[in-house]
Design a protein around this motif. Structure first.
Motif, PDB file in Angstrom:
ATOM      1  N   ALA A  13       0.673  -1.493   0.020  1.00 17.97           N
ATOM      2  CA  ALA A  13       0.022   0.088  -0.123  1.00 17.97           C
ATOM      3  C   ALA A  13       0.897   1.139   0.073  1.00 17.97           C
ATOM      4  CB  ALA A  13      -0.860  -0.053   1.521  1.00 17.97           C
ATOM      5  N   LEU A  14       2.068   1.203   0.328  1.00 14.74           N
ATOM      6  CA  LEU A  14       3.068   2.255   0.628  1.00 14.74           C
ATOM      7  C   LEU A  14       3.554   2.706  -0.723  1.00 14.74           C
ATOM      8  CD1 LEU A  14       4.598   1.683   3.937  1.00 14.74           C
ATOM      9  CD2 LEU A  14       2.465   2.968   3.641  1.00 14.74           C
ATOM     10  N   ARG A  15       3.492   1.499  -1.696  1.00 15.45           N
ATOM     11  CA  ARG A  15       4.195   1.800  -2.959  1.00 15.45           C
ATOM     12  C   ARG A  15       3.078   2.216  -4.074  1.00 15.45           C
ATOM     13  NH1 ARG A  15       6.426  -3.329  -1.797  1.00 15.45           N
ATOM     14  NH2 ARG A  15       4.981  -4.174  -3.072  1.00 15.45           N
ATOM     15  N   GLY A  16       1.915   2.424  -3.638  1.00 10.54           N
ATOM     16  CA  GLY A  16       0.999   2.808  -4.588  1.00 10.54           C
ATOM     17  C   GLY A  16       0.426   1.868  -5.460  1.00 10.54           C
ATOM     18  N   ALA A  17      -0.647   1.882  -6.269  1.00 12.06           N
ATOM     19  CA  ALA A  17      -1.072   0.918  -7.215  1.00 12.06           C
ATOM     20  C   ALA A  17      -1.150   1.011  -8.656  1.00 12.06           C
ATOM     21  CB  ALA A  17      -2.403   0.304  -6.559  1.00 12.06           C
ATOM     22  N   ALA A  18      -0.206   0.568  -9.534  1.00  8.44           N
ATOM     23  CA  ALA A  18      -0.278   0.994 -10.731  1.00  8.44           C
ATOM     24  C   ALA A  18      -0.586   2.423 -11.375  1.00  8.44           C
ATOM     25  CB  ALA A  18      -1.465   0.188 -11.545  1.00  8.44           C
ATOM     26  N   GLY A  19       0.219   3.210 -10.445  1.00  7.22           N
ATOM     27  CA  GLY A  19       0.294   4.488 -10.928  1.00  7.22           C
ATOM     28  C   GLY A  19      -0.945   5.356 -10.356  1.00  7.22           C
ATOM     29  N   ARG A  20      -1.892   4.701  -9.731  1.00  2.00           N
ATOM     30  CA  ARG A  20      -3.037   5.318  -9.388  1.00  2.00           C
ATOM     31  C   ARG A  20      -3.098   5.828  -7.801  1.00  2.00           C
ATOM     32  NH1 ARG A  20      -8.471   2.241 -10.825  1.00  2.00           N
ATOM     33  NH2 ARG A  20      -9.172   4.176  -9.585  1.00  2.00           N
ATOM     34  N   ALA A  21      -3.855   6.724  -7.641  1.00  2.00           N
ATOM     35  CA  ALA A  21      -3.813   7.347  -6.142  1.00  2.00           C
ATOM     36  C   ALA A  21      -4.331   6.491  -5.172  1.00  2.00           C
ATOM     37  CB  ALA A  21      -4.421   8.862  -6.476  1.00  2.00           C
ATOM     38  N   PRO A  22      -3.810   5.852  -4.335  1.00  2.00           N
ATOM     39  CA  PRO A  22      -4.570   5.087  -3.440  1.00  2.00           C
ATOM     40  C   PRO A  22      -5.224   5.658  -2.251  1.00  2.00           C
ATOM     41  CG  PRO A  22      -2.320   5.203  -2.775  1.00  2.00           C
ATOM     42  CD  PRO A  22      -2.344   6.066  -3.966  1.00  2.00           C
ATOM     43  N   THR A  23      -5.156   6.935  -2.207  1.00  2.00           N
ATOM     44  CA  THR A  23      -5.869   7.636  -1.072  1.00  2.00           C
ATOM     45  C   THR A  23      -6.780   8.813  -1.802  1.00  2.00           C
ATOM     46  OG1 THR A  23      -4.057   9.204  -0.742  1.00  2.00           O
ATOM     47  CG2 THR A  23      -4.178   7.260   0.635  1.00  2.00           C
ATOM     48  N   PRO A  24      -7.718   9.101  -1.093  1.00  2.00           N
ATOM     49  CA  PRO A  24      -8.544  10.299  -1.614  1.00  2.00           C
ATOM     50  C   PRO A  24      -7.941  11.381  -1.635  1.00  2.00           C
ATOM     51  CG  PRO A  24      -9.892   8.928   0.163  1.00  2.00           C
ATOM     52  CD  PRO A  24      -8.512   8.481  -0.157  1.00  2.00           C
ATOM     53  N   LEU A  25      -7.847  11.979  -2.635  1.00  2.00           N
ATOM     54  CA  LEU A  25      -7.138  13.237  -2.941  1.00  2.00           C
ATOM     55  C   LEU A  25      -7.721  14.331  -2.126  1.00  2.00           C
ATOM     56  CD1 LEU A  25      -6.399  13.352  -6.905  1.00  2.00           C
ATOM     57  CD2 LEU A  25      -4.734  12.683  -4.780  1.00  2.00           C
ATOM     58  N   PRO A  26      -6.974  15.295  -1.626  1.00  2.00           N
ATOM     59  CA  PRO A  26      -7.407  16.495  -0.825  1.00  2.00           C
ATOM     60  C   PRO A  26      -8.167  17.641  -1.930  1.00  2.00           C
ATOM     61  CG  PRO A  26      -4.964  16.658  -1.000  1.00  2.00           C
ATOM     62  CD  PRO A  26      -5.371  15.353  -1.451  1.00  2.00           C
ATOM     63  N   GLU A  27      -8.943  18.342  -1.123  1.00  2.00           N
ATOM     64  CA  GLU A  27      -9.622  19.142  -1.930  1.00  2.00           C
ATOM     65  C   GLU A  27      -8.410  20.268  -2.511  1.00  2.00           C
ATOM     66  OE1 GLU A  27     -12.603  19.650  -2.913  1.00  2.00           O
ATOM     67  OE2 GLU A  27     -13.098  17.664  -1.878  1.00  2.00           O
ATOM     68  N   PRO A  28      -8.586  20.718  -3.705  1.00  2.00           N
ATOM     69  CA  PRO A  28      -7.799  21.665  -4.367  1.00  2.00           C
ATOM     70  C   PRO A  28      -7.467  23.035  -3.367  1.00  2.00           C
ATOM     71  CG  PRO A  28      -9.218  21.057  -5.874  1.00  2.00           C
ATOM     72  CD  PRO A  28      -9.578  20.464  -4.773  1.00  2.00           C
TER      73      PRO A  28
END
Length: 570
Positions: free
Chosen positions: A192-207
């Motif tokens: 989980a700390l390496r990510g997954a296939a280049g996709r964001a593993p956590t919800p992105l914060p609001e801009p």
């Protein structure tokens, strides 16, 4: 050692327990201090009958007992010699996850899906739905609604993602920031700390949150885990492509080659002409894979300097010509004679794969990197369909058309994809075509078409050719399958059943149908669950097997409908 002697797996604990009040500690210590722990273990492994223990038995004591006494004293001495270590600091508080909790019914469903995943084998009748195959769809639907996983189910979810890489992107998204927090405490979840296939593993914060704290953003980019950095780059690029590129440029020279490749690949979604200078510099990267990816991205920008260079090279290799007044116009091909340093810097791989000619290999790479609109310009304003219909000299048609197919997919040109696909009624491989005959890859070409058009094309293909060649085509169609695709698949399965064959030959398509058909079709398919009368020439028992297969299909569709209802917001 005799058969009654304890094994070495329990040597330490058994030996400790063997020190009784009748044992003279002083006499044992005199011999145990001489023997090393390794010598005692070796004697236990081989047995006292094959190796003399490194201790002398007391009067009336046998060798195994002496060995255990010595091991007991050695164990106590080693443990007593350890200094107490300072207590490890407690983990920090788990981060908050503001997303809404799952509805009660959906939470119970997830617990059931995760429990079924860990079952050693499927139980129940063959007509029962396969819950493990529905887990990816459930996760995607839960993320679509923006839920978070219950804390109590997070360990089981991480275990499922550890076992199945296809679950990781959706599972880590559902797990959110607490999945990363928990993964830091258990090395089994380090994926989980390496990510997954280049996709964001956590919800992105609001801009707005990121924009309000640029120092925090920079610190996260420089010090964060790789998965967090990928997430941050994706957010920054989506919000402001130039700012995201500046973030990457600042640390580009210090990144590892594999990280540079992943970061570069993440530029695809928001690729723009402003990225060209950075990608041009990446063409000189020390990593071959990075150079190749940079060249591919530049070729996807029709106005880039690399695309212009490739177009100029292609124009010298492919031209419209007329051999004779009666022969009509045709495409003449003269592949490159060499692969010079300029071509290699622009991403042309000099060494062809095994079994491929050099000049054919170089030509294909040039053509697929050439902007497709140039061909209409060079060929007198012809449409893609008219260009594809032109004859090609000297047997170069397969190579030329295959390169156009790759260019059409890379440049997302629906018009060229339609021209190269042709009509669904035409067989996938034209009879009598020179090798390589299968230059057309319908599955990839379909991916550039709108979802509705894609479904209609595949439905007509199935009506003309059946299901045997349609499996890959079905895989690129949007879920749930739009009509008339769903109806075409079910009709083809019904025809196969009436023909008297076994359903096992269509298990792959049946599995896709369970996951991809519109769940609302369950009631319409109920009639197919009855056991039909066996016709003459049919395989024995085939009707019953087909009935079970359709029962499972209907049951799975109804289960998917229930899952959707459980996840629907109140």
């Amino acid at each position: 050692m005799t058969s009654t002697t304890p094994t070495t797996s329990a040597l330490s604990t058994t030996a400790t327990a063997s020190t009784t009040s009748t044992t003279s500690v002083a006499s044992v210590a005199s011999v145990a201090s001489v023997a090393s722990w390794d010598d005692l273990v070796a004697a236990a492994l081989l047995g006292t009958e094959r190796r003399t223990p490194p201790v002398a038995p007391r009067p009336g004591q046998d060798a195994p007992s002496a060995l255990l006494d010595a091991a007991a004293l050695s164990t106590v001495r080693r443990r007593a010699g350890l200094r107490p270590a300072p207590a490890r600091p407690l983990p920090g508080r788990a981060p908050e996850d503001p997303r809404p909790a799952l509805p009660t019914a959906a939470r119970s469903r997830l617990a059931l899906l995760l429990a079924d995943r860990s079952a050693p084998g499927r139980g129940g009748p063959r007509s029962a739905p396969d819950l493990a195959e529905l887990l990816p769809q459930w996760l995607a639907l839960a993320n679509h609604h923006g839920y978070r996983v219950p804390d109590a189910l997070l360990p089981a979810l991480l275990d499922a993602a550890r076992a199945r890489t296809d679950l990781r992107p959706e599972a880590l998204t559902l797990g959110g920031p607490r999945a990363l927090w928990l993964a830091r405490l258990n090395p089994d979840w380090k994926f989980a700390l390496r990510g997954a296939a280049g996709r964001a593993p956590t919800p992105l914060p609001e801009p707005s949150d990121v924009a309000a704290a640029p120092d925090d953003e920079q610190r996260l980019w420089e010090e964060g885990l790789f998965a967090e950095r990928v997430s941050l780059l994706a957010l920054a690029r989506h919000r402001d492509p130039a700012a995201g590129l500046a973030l990457l440029s600042g640390t580009w020279s210090t990144e590892r080659a594999e990280d540079r490749l992943m970061f570069l690949d993440s530029l695809r979604d928001d690729l723009s002409p402003s990225d060209e200078p950075f990608l041009e510099q990446a063409l000189s990267d020390r990593s071959r894979n990075v150079r190749a990816t940079a060249a591919e991205l530049l070729s996807a920008l029709p106005g880039s300097a690399l695309a212009a260079r490739m177009a100029e090279r292609s124009r010298g290799c492919v031209a419209l010509t007329t051999d004779e007044p009666t022969a009509g116009e045709r495409i003449a091909v003269r592949p490159p004679d060499e692969c010079d340093s300029g071509m290699q810097r622009d991403g042309i791989v000099a060494k062809p794969p095994s079994g491929r000619g050099k000049r054919s290999w170089w030509l294909s790479q040039l053509v697929e990197a050439t902007p497709l609109d140039r061909w209409s310009e060079w060929f007198g304003g012809r449409t893609p369909a008219e260009i594809v219909a032109l004859p090609v000299t000297d047997g170069w048609q397969a190579d030329l058309h295959a390169a156009w197919c790759r260019a059409a997919v890379r440049q997302r040109s629906a018009e060229w994809c339609r021209a190269l696909l042709g009509t669904p009624a035409v067989a996938p491989v034209t009879a009598g075509e020179a090798a390589p005959a299968a230059w057309r890859d319908p599955a990839k070409l379909l991916s550039a078409l709108p979802a509705r058009e894609r479904a209609e094309w595949v439905a007509e293909f199935i009506a003309s050719h059946g299901l045997s060649d349609a499996f890959r085509l079905l895989g690129v169609c949007t879920v749930p399958w739009a009509e008339p695709l769903g109806r075409a698949v079910v009709d083809a399965l019904d025809i196969a059943r009436d023909a008297g064959s076994y359903p096992w030959s269509f298990s792959g398509v049946m599995g896709l149908a369970e996951r991809c058909l519109d769940p609302s079709q369950a009631d319409r398919l109920e009639v197919l669950t009855a056991i039909p009368d066996e016709t003459e020439g049919a395989a024995p028992g085939a009707g019953g097997y087909w009935a079970e297969a359709f029962q499972r299909l209907v049951g799975t569709l109804r289960l998917r409908a229930a899952m959707q209802a459980e996840l629907a917001p109140a």
